[in-house]
Design a protein around this motif. Structure first.
Motif, mmCIF file in Angstrom:
data_model
loop_
_atom_site.group_PDB
_atom_site.id
_atom_site.type_symbol
_atom_site.label_atom_id
_atom_site.label_comp_id
_atom_site.label_asym_id
_atom_site.label_seq_id
_atom_site.Cartn_x
_atom_site.Cartn_y
_atom_site.Cartn_z
ATOM 1 N N THR A 98 74.129 19.130 42.232
ATOM 2 C CA THR A 98 74.014 20.582 42.069
ATOM 3 C C THR A 98 74.537 21.299 43.301
ATOM 4 N N VAL A 99 74.221 20.761 44.466
ATOM 5 C CA VAL A 99 74.731 21.338 45.711
ATOM 6 C C VAL A 99 76.253 21.347 45.704
ATOM 7 N N ALA A 100 76.855 20.242 45.292
ATOM 8 C CA ALA A 100 78.315 20.150 45.254
ATOM 9 C C ALA A 100 78.901 21.115 44.224
ATOM 10 N N GLU A 101 78.234 21.241 43.089
ATOM 11 C CA GLU A 101 78.712 22.149 42.044
ATOM 12 C C GLU A 101 78.693 23.593 42.533
ATOM 13 N N LEU A 102 77.612 23.960 43.218
ATOM 14 C CA LEU A 102 77.517 25.312 43.763
ATOM 15 C C LEU A 102 78.590 25.566 44.809
ATOM 16 N N ALA A 103 78.834 24.559 45.649
ATOM 17 C CA ALA A 103 79.853 24.705 46.695
ATOM 18 C C ALA A 103 81.227 24.925 46.083
ATOM 19 N N ALA A 104 81.518 24.201 45.011
ATOM 20 C CA ALA A 104 82.812 24.352 44.346
ATOM 21 C C ALA A 104 82.949 25.743 43.730
#
Length: 490
Positions: A98-104
């Motif tokens: 989820t953290v990576a998805e938000l960053a993208a």
């Protein structure tokens, strides 16, 4: 190179060295995320960037549920239990992916709160694959972030983050430390110690009473911190409910706002600009900084007692005190604590002074400032851990204190001149100028027990007073010090 010839080579130029910035996994820039990670790791769940985004998702989810459950927006469907569970599961399963998805997403939006909004809308759109075709969640996507400004979400998220960090991590550690100091105070309540005022030998006390003073001071700050309020608001772009009333003029938005903030476990702030004013943060950080400074006082005092030999440091045989002097056991835990307490207090002072000011209805200085709440608490938590470990490695050396007391009989001059004053008031002759006479006897020189007893005998005091003073020693001249420790339990 031939032997005995000088080495004229030079280190490789910095530009030619392999960069450490690209090493995977990433190398921490600061010690809290590197060397000291294990001591402060529990704060990551509350005060990290990822924790901020998780709380943003939490607030957005609860706002959507609140609006639909209370039928605030006409025509909006009521969510079934499984639909509310699905939404809350987005928070519960918030993870590295989820953290990576938000960053993208943020790379596209260049706006962190908007990235959270889009993430939640995507989860709503995907709900049919989990809950079936009949779910209404895809239909309520535009109620995500409804009538909200980013600061509506951020202020509530930070309040929940700080509340969790303080109540679940920092306070339990601080409470445990104060409990350990209080236990030491009770254990050694009657162990006499030469006091030092201005660094000079002074009226004796007990080591337990001196530790009790510090435990009492620290406990008082903890009670203030435990009573702290965590304020929040959700009232729109300038705190007027303008968009709320324009969209749904029939709703009691003030009541909706209050009930939502209180539903989150926070205290509702009815009057704000675009931002919640952060005064509660400044108040809390001032109290934590004051706790830090009192703990710094304890660290420096204990360090000094160690240097005087009043505490013996107990270290494992495999540890190293000095790289060159094998006999040394350095009080490093207390020195480490001092430095981290100073860093924490400096950050907390900056947070408190910066956050209470905002240009007119909004500026972004608070946004950058609040991203440093984690380091402020991290340095304090690290210091608490060091003091706890430092205290656990100490033994009170009562014999060393006794030797120091026995070498300073002059401290009984206060007792003798005070007894002379009382006797003079009671009409006993020859008690004139008691302070001056004891000053002449004691100032600038050491006296023995025999010297003091001879002086007392020569005064003509009543027999009971003379006997009491003659029996007194520096070790017995501690007044009510041992009994005062009981006030820790009041």
């Amino acid at each position: 190179m031939p032997r005995n010839e000088p080495d004229t080579s030079r280190p490789a130029p910095l530009d030619d060295r392999r960069t450490l910035a690209d090493v995977v996994p990433a190398i921490a820039l600061g010690p809290l995320d590197g060397r000291y990670r294990s001591a402060v790791a529990p704060l990551v769940d509350h005060l990290s960037e990822a924790a901020l985004n998780r709380e943003r998702v939490h607030v957005e989810v609860e706002w959507l549920i609140h609006l639909t459950s209370h039928h605030v927006v006409p025509g909006a469907p009521t969510l079934a239990n499984e639909e509310r569970d699905y939404l809350r599961d987005v928070v519960a399963t918030f993870d590295a992916d989820t953290v990576a998805e938000l960053a993208a997403t943020e790379k596209i939006t260049v706006h962190d709160v908007k990235a959270v909004e889009y993430l939640l809308k995507k989860r709503l759109a995907d709900a049919r694959a989990v809950l079936g075709e009949d779910t209404v969640l895809p239909e309520v996507g535009e109620l995500v972030h409804f009538a909200a400004t980013s600061e509506d979400i951020n202020n509530l998220s930070y309040a929940l983050m700080v509340q969790g960090a303080v109540r679940q991590v920092w306070l339990p550690a601080a409470r445990a430390l104060v409990g350990e100091i209080a236990a030491l105070a009770r254990e050694h309540a009657a162990v006499p110690m030469l006091a030092r005022t201005h660094g000079q030998p002074a009226t004796p006390t007990t080591i337990g009473k001196e530790l009790a003073v510090l435990a009492h001071r620290l406990d008082r700050q903890l009670r203030r911190i435990e009573a702290a309020e965590y304020l929040g608001k959700i009232n729109g772009a300038t705190g007027t409910y303008g968009a709320h009333l324009a969209a749904v003029p029939g709703a009691d938005w003030v009541a909706v706002s209050r009930s939502f903030v209180e539903h989150l476990g926070l205290t509702w702030n009815p009057l704000t600009t675009q931002i919640e004013s952060h005064d509660w943060q400044a108040e809390l950080y001032a109290d934590v900084a004051r706790f830090n400074r009192i703990l710094h006082n304890l660290a420096t005092d204990v360090w000094t007692y160690i240097s005087l030999g009043y505490f013996a440091q107990v270290r494992g045989q495999g540890t190293v005190g000095s790289s060159t002097m094998p006999h040394k056991v350095n009080p490093i835990r207390f020195e480490n604590a001092e430095a981290n307490l100073e860093l924490s207090s400096a950050l907390l002072d900056t947070l408190g002074s910066t956050l209470v000011t905002s240009r007119m209805q909004r500026d972004l200085t608070d946004s950058t400032t609040q991203r440093n709440i984690g380091p402020a608490f991290g340095h304090s938590l690290l210091a608490i851990d060091n003091v706890r470990r430092g205290l656990a490695g100490l033994d009170v050396d009562a014999a060393a204190m006794e030797r120091d007391l026995d070498a300073n009989w002059e401290v009984l001059g206060e007792a003798v001149q005070s007894a002379m004053r009382a006797a003079g008031v009671a009409g006993v002759p020859g008690m004139d100028e008691p302070y001056e006479r004891l000053k002449e006897l004691t100032r600038g020189r050491r006296i023995t027990g025999e010297d003091l007893r001879a002086f007392v005998t020569s005064l003509g005091l009543p027999d009971d007073v003379a006997a009491r003073l003659a029996a007194m020693t520096p070790a017995s001249y501690t007044g009510a010090a041992a009994d005062l420790v009981r006030f820790l339990d009041v």
